[in-house]
Design an enzyme around this catalytic site. Sequence first.
Site, PDB file in Angstrom:
ATOM      1  N   ARG A   1     -65.486  84.509   6.130  1.00  0.00           N
ATOM      2  CA  ARG A   1     -66.088  85.732   5.468  1.00  0.00           C
ATOM      3  C   ARG A   1     -66.103  85.315   3.925  1.00  0.00           C
ATOM      4  O   ARG A   1     -65.499  84.703   3.491  1.00  0.00           O
ATOM      5  CB  ARG A   1     -65.360  86.998   5.564  1.00  0.00           C
ATOM      6  CG  ARG A   1     -65.269  87.469   7.277  1.00  0.00           C
ATOM      7  CD  ARG A   1     -66.725  87.892   7.571  1.00  0.00           C
ATOM      8  NE  ARG A   1     -66.783  88.610   8.879  1.00  0.00           N
ATOM      9  CZ  ARG A   1     -67.217  87.902   9.817  1.00  0.00           C
ATOM     10  NH1 ARG A   1     -67.470  86.797   9.821  1.00  0.00           N
ATOM     11  NH2 ARG A   1     -67.181  88.430  10.896  1.00  0.00           N
TER      12      ARG A   1
ATOM     13  N   HIS B   1     -74.917  81.258   6.881  1.00  0.00           N
ATOM     14  CA  HIS B   1     -73.920  82.313   7.824  1.00  0.00           C
ATOM     15  C   HIS B   1     -74.538  81.935   9.430  1.00  0.00           C
ATOM     16  O   HIS B   1     -74.904  82.815  10.064  1.00  0.00           O
ATOM     17  CB  HIS B   1     -74.338  83.744   7.625  1.00  0.00           C
ATOM     18  CG  HIS B   1     -73.141  84.499   7.988  1.00  0.00           C
ATOM     19  ND1 HIS B   1     -72.541  85.716   7.352  1.00  0.00           N
ATOM     20  CD2 HIS B   1     -72.406  84.369   9.117  1.00  0.00           C
ATOM     21  CE1 HIS B   1     -71.721  86.325   8.076  1.00  0.00           C
ATOM     22  NE2 HIS B   1     -71.376  85.345   9.115  1.00  0.00           N
TER      23      HIS B   1
END
Length: 318
Positions: A233, A281
């Site tokens: 993250r 991502h």
Amino acid sequence: MTGSDSTILLAVTGWDPDVWQSEFAKAAPGRKLVLDTKDANEKIRYALVWKQRPGSLMGLPKLEVIFSLGAGVDHIFHDHQIPDVPIVRIVSPDLTMRMSEYVVWQVLDHHRLGPRYRQQQAQKVWHEDRRQPAAHEVTVGILGLGVLGRDAAQKLRNLGFRVSGWSRRLQTIEGVTSHFGKDGLKDFLRDVDIVVCLLPLTPETKGILSMTMFAQMKAEGPLGAPVLINAGRGGLQNEPDILAALDRGMLSAVTLDVFKTEPLPKTSPLWTHPQVVITPHAAASSSPQALVPEIVAQLESYERGEPLKNIVDKAAQY
């Protein structure tokens, strides 16, 4: 209440809901999927969420379970008005394989000097300038030994790397040196050449990839200074500290798939730093085609009275 009598709320931002609706229509034609609570709040029994709007799950008196549509659940806890019902993480062979593919790809790329050779190609330089260490000479450390971390660790072991791991609690994996807790983290960091971060984002892990951590790593190994790969993250990393560690030689290279602000602003110096690899991502994107049948199977088992799987610890937030 049977499945056909219940309604499912799809609360997502950043994703096209039509794809999820289409896959649900195929996998569970008898179930009703709605995009808002208007005229349906009394019937909604389940919520499928990804970065739901704050407060969008309130006022649903019959809500029983919240399902995250991604491997992480930190996006759910950004909403401070979450109903007190179980939250379920997605654990999918598809997601696990995608993440392991990404980790293996990036570990091998750094191990085999991919960034350096790409720079040489751009400059039309032909130069093998250092000995290539064998996999068994390199220690890959996995921060986070959940489902994703365990699978990646095993695949790296199969390639011949020495693998160690760190987690909050002790985890036992054949062939992997396991560390846990605050004291274990120090021992873990002293030994690793490539650090792969797959931690969840929690109050305890926020900003963990910082100068404090980098200063505890070895100064030199078979690849030079350590390499950092973060596919967990964005909130785990202190981006100015990463840049400073690169410039000071405390890290030799990094791969970042996640960022505090996404998309990564064009003004970020990470884009142009020669020792930084950026991916958008994309390490383990959720596939509706793969995930929806598994969600439906979980719903059906729950309605048969079987316990839910992969329930989130709300106190730990993962």
